[in-house]
Write an enzyme that holds these catalytic residues in place. Sequence first.
Site, mmCIF file in Angstrom:
data_model
loop_
_atom_site.group_PDB
_atom_site.id
_atom_site.type_symbol
_atom_site.label_atom_id
_atom_site.label_comp_id
_atom_site.label_asym_id
_atom_site.label_seq_id
_atom_site.Cartn_x
_atom_site.Cartn_y
_atom_site.Cartn_z
ATOM 1 N N LEU A 193 0.839 -1.203 0.000
ATOM 2 C CA LEU A 193 0.000 0.000 0.000
ATOM 3 C C LEU A 193 0.867 1.242 0.000
ATOM 4 O O LEU A 193 1.778 1.380 0.822
ATOM 5 C CB LEU A 193 -0.901 0.016 1.240
ATOM 6 C CG LEU A 193 -1.784 1.257 1.414
ATOM 7 C CD1 LEU A 193 -2.943 1.234 0.432
ATOM 8 C CD2 LEU A 193 -2.309 1.355 2.849
ATOM 9 N N LEU A 194 0.588 2.149 -0.923
ATOM 10 C CA LEU A 194 1.233 3.455 -0.950
ATOM 11 C C LEU A 194 0.233 4.493 -0.487
ATOM 12 O O LEU A 194 -0.897 4.548 -0.989
ATOM 13 C CB LEU A 194 1.710 3.800 -2.366
ATOM 14 C CG LEU A 194 2.217 5.244 -2.566
ATOM 15 C CD1 LEU A 194 3.510 5.482 -1.798
ATOM 16 C CD2 LEU A 194 2.409 5.539 -4.051
ATOM 17 N N GLY A 247 0.604 11.477 1.161
ATOM 18 C CA GLY A 247 0.143 12.428 2.173
ATOM 19 C C GLY A 247 -0.039 11.712 3.499
ATOM 20 O O GLY A 247 -1.121 11.199 3.801
ATOM 21 N N GLY A 276 -0.022 12.707 6.718
ATOM 22 C CA GLY A 276 -0.620 13.247 7.935
ATOM 23 C C GLY A 276 0.277 12.910 9.108
ATOM 24 O O GLY A 276 1.510 12.969 9.002
ATOM 25 N N LEU A 313 5.581 15.741 2.652
ATOM 26 C CA LEU A 313 6.536 16.845 2.504
ATOM 27 C C LEU A 313 6.750 17.586 3.812
ATOM 28 O O LEU A 313 7.533 18.534 3.865
ATOM 29 C CB LEU A 313 6.044 17.829 1.435
ATOM 30 C CG LEU A 313 6.031 17.302 0.000
ATOM 31 C CD1 LEU A 313 5.494 18.360 -0.948
ATOM 32 C CD2 LEU A 313 7.432 16.883 -0.440
ATOM 33 N N CYS A 322 -14.583 27.242 6.951
ATOM 34 C CA CYS A 322 -14.682 25.917 6.324
ATOM 35 C C CYS A 322 -15.972 25.209 6.748
ATOM 36 O O CYS A 322 -16.656 24.596 5.909
ATOM 37 C CB CYS A 322 -13.472 25.066 6.692
ATOM 38 S SG CYS A 322 -11.917 25.634 5.974
#
Length: 415
Positions: free
Chosen positions: A202-203, A206, A208, A228, A395
Amino acid sequence: MTTMSPSPAAVDAHRWPDVARVPRARLRATVARALGRYAAHRAGVRITEDAAAAQEPGGVPVLRLRDPDAFHSRLAAGGLVGLGESYMAGEWDSPDPVALLTRLAEHYTDLVPRPLQPLRHVTLPRRGRGDRNTRSAARRNIGHHYDLSNDLFALFLDRTMTYSSALFEGPGPRDPESLARAQERKIDRLLDAVGAGPGTTLLEIGTGWGSLALRAAERGARVTTVTLSAEQRDLAVRRLAEAGAGGSAEVLLRDYRDVDGEYDAVVSVEMIEAVGEYDWPTYFSALDRLVRPGGRVGLQSITMDHELMRASRHSYTWMHKYIFPGGLIPSVTEIERQLADRTSMKVVGRLAFGADYADTLLVWRRSFDAAAEQVDALGFDPVFRRMWDFYLAYCEAGFRSGLIDVEQIVMERAR
């Protein structure tokens, strides 16, 4: 919102130059005052200079002006950017900001007289032509938000440290514990959809703070996850190690464009919004390249109506300036177009749950407000707290109004 309004002396002009400085726009401010009255009437909002005004009977939202001249000058000079900066400066507030912003969002297309609407593209800030998420720009933009402080995010996120929409199970309390269970439900649903289980490679694009990678590793998957954010990477590595899952999950500080290999499944939760329109073809091509034939990709994305996306794609918003530089929320239509043009993948499942995101944000906002003293102790000033209050309320209003949505979209690559 419970934060105190910063006094002018409390606004650090070095850190917050455009909050400390009120733009000079006397003539345009007069026009903005008239347009403000028009917008309030169209949306059913009451504007008052009574600082003690409470919510109106019958649910009429109230906007309380503490400095009307500054408020209208900012609105005239910057539109929604000015609205947010004026809140940060303490020039206006509301007894129920979410209700106020929700009402404005519901009447978004009616707030400016139709003959004047084309002028918005001339008078309001626009994004620069060079606003691209190159590798260096993407790292800088992600760091702007996610590298603030792990301790800050821990103050308002639930115990799972998940910073994306949860998936609640029907009505019930909306508190940190029910939110944690709803986050676990969201993660499990996405992992179920892509078939993540024992032996699955599994890739995750992102990372978190590692919640999905940890859950996938607990299921027996072999996980590679990329981010990142150095702050997120460090905490994710620590959480995986503490759970005894460090040997099953690799956390890399790497751009998705630089990932190699082929995986049984790929997941990416609310990362596409930061990619930027110019790089969507690269992003979807990478998803197609990285999943094996017959494998599945699970994408969770905030979405907006396609025409609204097209109309706002070049706008420079308060969110770009202060919260998420360089991003753009896609439409489902655009996602489907990218899939058709750039990949061999087909959509095999969709679930929209925008109301759950509104409830997720409600819990985050309550927890953030309750942690005001701890936020101060971390070195964040009152302007920062008001900025985050406005961000979370803004939001939440977007999802409550239906102006934006969130979806889990499951795709399968052709064999």
